[in-house]
Design a protein around this motif. Structure first.
Motif, PDB file in Angstrom:
ATOM      1  N   TRP A   1      16.662 -69.831  -3.607  1.00  0.00           N
ATOM      2  CA  TRP A   1      15.272 -69.668  -4.034  1.00  0.00           C
ATOM      3  C   TRP A   1      15.219 -69.512  -5.545  1.00  0.00           C
ATOM      4  CZ3 TRP A   1      17.749 -66.579  -0.466  1.00  0.00           C
ATOM      5  CH2 TRP A   1      18.267 -65.379  -0.948  1.00  0.00           C
TER       6      TRP A   1
ATOM      7  N   VAL B   1      10.041 -67.052   4.524  1.00  0.00           N
ATOM      8  CA  VAL B   1       9.238 -67.719   3.506  1.00  0.00           C
ATOM      9  C   VAL B   1       8.091 -68.457   4.185  1.00  0.00           C
ATOM     10  CG1 VAL B   1      10.732 -69.782   3.528  1.00  0.00           C
ATOM     11  CG2 VAL B   1       9.331 -69.298   1.516  1.00  0.00           C
TER      12      VAL B   1
ATOM     13  N   GLU C   1       4.466 -73.253   2.900  1.00  0.00           N
ATOM     14  CA  GLU C   1       3.965 -73.881   1.677  1.00  0.00           C
ATOM     15  C   GLU C   1       4.824 -73.561   0.457  1.00  0.00           C
ATOM     16  OE1 GLU C   1       1.202 -70.255   2.474  1.00  0.00           O
ATOM     17  OE2 GLU C   1       2.248 -71.801   3.647  1.00  0.00           O
ATOM     18  N   ASP C   2       5.727 -72.600   0.593  1.00  0.00           N
ATOM     19  CA  ASP C   2       6.599 -72.221  -0.517  1.00  0.00           C
ATOM     20  C   ASP C   2       8.013 -72.758  -0.329  1.00  0.00           C
ATOM     21  OD1 ASP C   2       4.596 -70.785  -1.883  1.00  0.00           O
ATOM     22  OD2 ASP C   2       4.937 -69.028  -0.630  1.00  0.00           O
TER      23      ASP C   2
ATOM     24  N   HIS D   1      10.024 -69.448  -4.657  1.00  0.00           N
ATOM     25  CA  HIS D   1      10.014 -70.726  -3.946  1.00  0.00           C
ATOM     26  C   HIS D   1      11.403 -70.992  -3.383  1.00  0.00           C
ATOM     27  CE1 HIS D   1       8.030 -74.655  -3.230  1.00  0.00           C
ATOM     28  NE2 HIS D   1       9.266 -75.108  -3.260  1.00  0.00           N
TER      29      HIS D   1
ATOM     30  N   TYR E   1       9.167 -75.278 -12.083  1.00  0.00           N
ATOM     31  CA  TYR E   1       9.115 -73.819 -12.227  1.00  0.00           C
ATOM     32  C   TYR E   1       9.566 -73.389 -13.610  1.00  0.00           C
ATOM     33  CZ  TYR E   1       7.682 -72.123  -7.670  1.00  0.00           C
ATOM     34  OH  TYR E   1       6.936 -71.804  -6.577  1.00  0.00           O
TER      35      TYR E   1
END
Length: 243
Positions: free
Chosen positions: A112, A142, A145-146, A219, A239
């Motif tokens: 992540w 999680v 959507e992530d 994420h 990111y």
């Protein structure tokens, strides 16, 4: 609560990553210039872990050479070169190389990004969430959507207190298992010596009302195919741009 030991599951064949894994083990495939297993090892070291078991099978010599160069953790090898044990059997075998007690379990091919640098890490939060008196396993989860690279399916429903059950349409808070667990080694004391899937123990914990989860910050990425490498690297760049 701090957890000082862990196991990283790294012995899979990586068949969906072929032809790359014809010549290199999947955990050593680089994402944004960094071997996938190093994302897992770095996260464990950041959370205060000191000793880690890693199981090896496919292209084991490459794995041993890479792990020998890793300096932030004491790494113990669980050798599966003669017999691949599946994730459950591999975990049960590897845990015998660690002291009885609390342990993290992570996968070598997912990780992540996007954690806030001024907040506790996801594994640190998972360790704090884990309550051995009421939980067999605490999972990092999680929201769909992530995720990047996932198959689009949810694994569990999460109740308001974090209790997990197998996913069903219409159930509360659908989540994906993010590949990290806090548990006590004793939960696998009765594990068979033969290969088995860890889902057997997920279901055992559910049947006892003792499987819980907490949602990660940031994420989550899983890289299962050559095409997914580009998707993961694009997500990392995005990111980084907004950090």
């Amino acid at each position: 609560m701090s957890i000082k030991q862990a196991m990283v599951l790294a012995a899979g064949l990586g068949t969906r990553m072929r032809p790359i894994t014809d010549t290199i083990p999947k955990p050593l495939v680089k994402i944004d210039g960094k071997a996938m297993i190093d994302y897992a090892l770095d996260s464990l070291a950041e959370a205060g872990v000191e000793r880690v078991v890693v199981n090896v099978h496919h292209h084991a010599d490459q794995m041993l050479a890479h792990l020998a160069s890793y300096r932030d953790l004491e790494i113990i090898i669980s050798n599966e070169r003669e017999k691949l044990m599946n994730n459950g059997g591999g975990l049960a075998k590897g845990l015998k190389l660690l002291a009885p007690g609390k342990v993290f379990v992570t996968n070598a091919d997912l990780f992540w990004i996007g954690e806030r640098p001024d907040a506790p890490s996801n594994l640190t939060r998972l360790a704090g969430f884990f309550r051995p008196e009421s939980m067999d396993m605490a999972m990092l989860c999680v929201k769909l959507e992530d995720t990047t690279g996932h198959n689009g399916k949810n694994d569990f429903n999460m109740a308001s207190d974090g209790a997990l059950m197998r996913f069903a349409d219409g159930g509360p808070s659908p989540v994906v298992y993010a590949g990290a667990i806090a548990m006590d080694t004793s939960f696998l004391d009765d594990a068979p010596a033969d290969p088995f899937n860890l889902n057997l123990y997920f279901d055992k914990a559910i049947s006892r009302g003792r499987l819980y989860g907490t949602v990660l910050e940031g994420h989550w990425l899983t890289v299962g195919t050559p095409e997914a490498i580009g998707e993961a690297e694009e997500t990392i760049r995005r990111y980084r741009t907004f950090a």
